[in-house]
Design a protein around this motif. Sequence first.
Motif, PDB file in Angstrom:
ATOM      1  N   ARG A  43      42.835  60.899  47.537  1.00  0.00           N
ATOM      2  CA  ARG A  43      41.461  61.214  47.155  1.00  0.00           C
ATOM      3  C   ARG A  43      40.667  59.983  46.732  1.00  0.00           C
ATOM      4  N   VAL A  44      41.362  58.902  46.439  1.00  0.00           N
ATOM      5  CA  VAL A  44      40.694  57.709  45.929  1.00  0.00           C
ATOM      6  C   VAL A  44      40.934  56.553  46.872  1.00  0.00           C
ATOM      7  N   TRP A  45      39.882  55.803  47.145  1.00  0.00           N
ATOM      8  CA  TRP A  45      39.996  54.618  47.975  1.00  0.00           C
ATOM      9  C   TRP A  45      39.550  53.435  47.148  1.00  0.00           C
ATOM     10  N   MET A  46      40.271  52.329  47.249  1.00  0.00           N
ATOM     11  CA  MET A  46      39.932  51.136  46.505  1.00  0.00           C
ATOM     12  C   MET A  46      39.917  49.956  47.463  1.00  0.00           C
ATOM     13  N   ALA A  47      38.836  49.189  47.433  1.00  0.00           N
ATOM     14  CA  ALA A  47      38.712  48.029  48.313  1.00  0.00           C
ATOM     15  C   ALA A  47      39.760  46.986  47.950  1.00  0.00           C
ATOM     16  N   ASP A  48      40.199  46.221  48.938  1.00  0.00           N
ATOM     17  CA  ASP A  48      41.198  45.181  48.692  1.00  0.00           C
ATOM     18  C   ASP A  48      40.698  44.129  47.700  1.00  0.00           C
ATOM     19  N   ASP A  49      39.399  43.920  47.669  1.00  0.00           N
ATOM     20  CA  ASP A  49      38.853  42.887  46.783  1.00  0.00           C
ATOM     21  C   ASP A  49      38.173  43.476  45.538  1.00  0.00           C
ATOM     22  N   PHE A  50      38.583  44.663  45.109  1.00  0.00           N
ATOM     23  CA  PHE A  50      37.901  45.327  43.999  1.00  0.00           C
ATOM     24  C   PHE A  50      37.931  44.523  42.703  1.00  0.00           C
ATOM     25  N   ASP A  51      38.927  43.681  42.515  1.00  0.00           N
ATOM     26  CA  ASP A  51      39.035  42.933  41.256  1.00  0.00           C
ATOM     27  C   ASP A  51      38.563  41.485  41.380  1.00  0.00           C
ATOM     28  N   GLU A  52      37.954  41.127  42.487  1.00  0.00           N
ATOM     29  CA  GLU A  52      37.421  39.770  42.653  1.00  0.00           C
ATOM     30  C   GLU A  52      35.999  39.730  42.115  1.00  0.00           C
ATOM     31  N   LEU A  53      35.739  38.781  41.230  1.00  0.00           N
ATOM     32  CA  LEU A  53      34.427  38.651  40.612  1.00  0.00           C
ATOM     33  C   LEU A  53      33.766  37.351  41.036  1.00  0.00           C
ATOM     34  N   PRO A  54      32.441  37.331  41.060  1.00  0.00           N
ATOM     35  CA  PRO A  54      31.749  36.074  41.315  1.00  0.00           C
ATOM     36  C   PRO A  54      32.137  35.069  40.216  1.00  0.00           C
ATOM     37  N   PRO A  55      32.178  33.783  40.541  1.00  0.00           N
ATOM     38  CA  PRO A  55      32.629  32.775  39.578  1.00  0.00           C
ATOM     39  C   PRO A  55      31.906  32.805  38.235  1.00  0.00           C
ATOM     40  N   ASP A  56      30.586  33.033  38.229  1.00  0.00           N
ATOM     41  CA  ASP A  56      29.852  33.045  36.959  1.00  0.00           C
ATOM     42  C   ASP A  56      30.218  34.249  36.096  1.00  0.00           C
ATOM     43  N   VAL A  57      30.459  35.398  36.713  1.00  0.00           N
ATOM     44  CA  VAL A  57      30.855  36.594  35.965  1.00  0.00           C
ATOM     45  C   VAL A  57      32.266  36.407  35.417  1.00  0.00           C
ATOM     46  N   LEU A  58      33.179  35.881  36.234  1.00  0.00           N
ATOM     47  CA  LEU A  58      34.543  35.619  35.796  1.00  0.00           C
ATOM     48  C   LEU A  58      34.549  34.645  34.624  1.00  0.00           C
ATOM     49  N   ALA A  59      33.733  33.607  34.696  1.00  0.00           N
ATOM     50  CA  ALA A  59      33.647  32.614  33.620  1.00  0.00           C
ATOM     51  C   ALA A  59      33.166  33.278  32.328  1.00  0.00           C
ATOM     52  N   ALA A  60      32.222  34.191  32.423  1.00  0.00           N
ATOM     53  CA  ALA A  60      31.726  34.866  31.233  1.00  0.00           C
ATOM     54  C   ALA A  60      32.812  35.721  30.588  1.00  0.00           C
ATOM     55  N   PHE A  61      33.619  36.390  31.393  1.00  0.00           N
ATOM     56  CA  PHE A  61      34.715  37.187  30.850  1.00  0.00           C
ATOM     57  C   PHE A  61      35.778  36.313  30.202  1.00  0.00           C
ATOM     58  N   GLU A  62      35.993  35.151  30.763  1.00  0.00           N
ATOM     59  CA  GLU A  62      37.023  34.258  30.232  1.00  0.00           C
ATOM     60  C   GLU A  62      36.504  33.374  29.108  1.00  0.00           C
ATOM     61  N   GLY A  63      35.232  33.488  28.772  1.00  0.00           N
ATOM     62  CA  GLY A  63      34.663  32.702  27.681  1.00  0.00           C
ATOM     63  C   GLY A  63      34.285  31.299  28.069  1.00  0.00           C
ATOM     64  N   ASP A  64      34.170  31.032  29.366  1.00  0.00           N
ATOM     65  CA  ASP A  64      33.808  29.705  29.845  1.00  0.00           C
ATOM     66  C   ASP A  64      32.357  29.650  30.286  1.00  0.00           C
ATOM     67  N   SER A  65      31.455  30.155  29.456  1.00  0.00           N
ATOM     68  CA  SER A  65      30.050  30.169  29.865  1.00  0.00           C
ATOM     69  C   SER A  65      29.434  28.785  29.657  1.00  0.00           C
ATOM     70  N   ASP A  66      28.531  28.436  30.535  1.00  0.00           N
ATOM     71  CA  ASP A  66      27.877  27.105  30.484  1.00  0.00           C
ATOM     72  C   ASP A  66      26.639  27.153  29.644  1.00  0.00           C
TER      73      ASP A  66
END
Length: 79
Positions: free
Chosen positions: A56-79
């Motif tokens: 019943r559920v489909w998930m894209a292969d890249d569902f957990d890939e984030l743009p670099p700026d969003v990933l940096a914000a989650f990891e606390g590496d904001s510029d």
Amino acid sequence: MTVVNMHEAKTHLSRLVERARQGEDVVIAKAGRPVARLVPLTEADAPRKLGGWKGRVWMADDFDELPPDVLAAFEGDSD
């Protein structure tokens, strides 16, 4: 609804638990203010089965890939 003070609840806990088990609303108060409610424990209807959403559920292969700026914000590496 039965309201009892803390001292009475400690003294008569077994009786109060039995009354709650039979469906009576038992409230425990401290200095006249309600602080807890005794309620009967209800059992789950049936154990949950694994795989209920299979197919019943489909998930894209890249569902957990984030743009670099969003990933940096989650990891606390904001510029």
